[in-house]
Design a protein around this motif. Structure first.
Motif, PDB file in Angstrom:
ATOM      1  N   UNK A 103      -8.533   4.704   2.217  1.00 60.51           N
ATOM      2  CA  UNK A 103      -7.724   4.237   1.083  1.00 60.51           C
ATOM      3  C   UNK A 103      -7.361   2.753   1.220  1.00 60.51           C
ATOM      4  N   UNK A 104      -7.356   2.023   0.090  1.00 65.44           N
ATOM      5  CA  UNK A 104      -6.945   0.615   0.128  1.00 65.44           C
ATOM      6  C   UNK A 104      -5.430   0.494   0.264  1.00 65.44           C
ATOM      7  N   UNK A 105      -4.954  -0.689   0.448  1.00 64.00           N
ATOM      8  CA  UNK A 105      -3.530  -1.040   0.449  1.00 64.00           C
ATOM      9  C   UNK A 105      -2.757  -0.507   1.657  1.00 64.00           C
ATOM     10  N   UNK A 106      -3.448  -0.276   2.771  1.00 63.39           N
ATOM     11  CA  UNK A 106      -2.756   0.106   4.002  1.00 63.39           C
ATOM     12  C   UNK A 106      -1.935   1.371   3.874  1.00 63.39           C
ATOM     13  N   UNK A 107      -0.692   1.311   4.355  1.00 65.61           N
ATOM     14  CA  UNK A 107       0.184   2.496   4.345  1.00 65.61           C
ATOM     15  C   UNK A 107       0.468   2.994   2.939  1.00 65.61           C
ATOM     16  N   UNK A 111      -0.300   6.742   1.675  1.00 67.97           N
ATOM     17  CA  UNK A 111       0.715   7.595   1.060  1.00 67.97           C
ATOM     18  C   UNK A 111       0.311   8.050  -0.342  1.00 67.97           C
ATOM     19  N   UNK A 112      -0.379   7.187  -1.089  1.00 65.47           N
ATOM     20  CA  UNK A 112      -0.775   7.509  -2.455  1.00 65.47           C
ATOM     21  C   UNK A 112      -2.031   8.394  -2.511  1.00 65.47           C
ATOM     22  N   UNK A 113      -2.819   8.412  -1.434  1.00 67.19           N
ATOM     23  CA  UNK A 113      -4.089   9.130  -1.456  1.00 67.19           C
ATOM     24  C   UNK A 113      -3.954  10.605  -1.863  1.00 67.19           C
ATOM     25  N   UNK A 117      -6.440  11.504  -4.748  1.00 70.57           N
ATOM     26  CA  UNK A 117      -7.598  12.279  -4.304  1.00 70.57           C
ATOM     27  C   UNK A 117      -8.060  13.340  -5.315  1.00 70.57           C
ATOM     28  N   UNK A 118      -7.176  14.129  -5.935  1.00 70.58           N
ATOM     29  CA  UNK A 118      -7.662  15.124  -6.901  1.00 70.58           C
ATOM     30  C   UNK A 118      -8.448  14.495  -8.065  1.00 70.58           C
TER      31      UNK A 118
END
Length: 136
Positions: A103-107, A111-113, A117-118
């Protein structure tokens, strides 16, 4: 997923980068280096909705026709690897498309993945269904 094509024919379809534009959701794909073939070959994919999007530049890191191709995603938005695998099946061939995405944007991205993801997986499932329709 099963494709009603011999493995060599299935390989020719899924490795036709520009043809992928017909079945990949919201995405236009093209070869950029070495005609998108062989280790070191290049591929780019522009994914966009309503004029907002990003281009995913990739390099082929594994090339084993007519069985497997792995690309490394080089961009800031999409990083990781993607693999297309073709194998024999009773009624033609099997095709597997897998992505190992960072995932981009580090942490924040990590957290957003779980939320993103769905939607990502849905786009892949729809694309695969469109591929099946494309070759029937």
């Amino acid at each position: 997923m099963e494709l009603g094509l011999a493995p060599e024919a299935a390989w020719a379809v899924v490795m036709d980068w520009e043809r992928q534009s017909r079945w990949m959701v919201f995405t236009r794909v093209w070869a950029t280096a070495n005609d998108g073939a062989g280790v070191g070959g290049g591929v780019a994919a522009r994914t966009s909705v309503g004029g907002v999007g990003f281009t995913d530049d990739m390099v082929i890191t594994h090339w084993d026709p007519p069985r497997e191709c792995t690309v490394k995603h080089l961009g800031k938005i999409v990083r990781g690897t993607g693999t297309f695998t073709v194998g024999p099946a009773k009624n033609g061939s099997t095709f597997t498309w897998s992505e190992d995405v960072v995932p981009p944007l580090g942490r924040l991205g990590t957290l957003a993945w779980p939320v993103v993801r769905p939607a990502f997986e849905l786009m892949m499932r729809i694309s695969l269904r469109r591929l099946v329709e494309e070759v029937q």
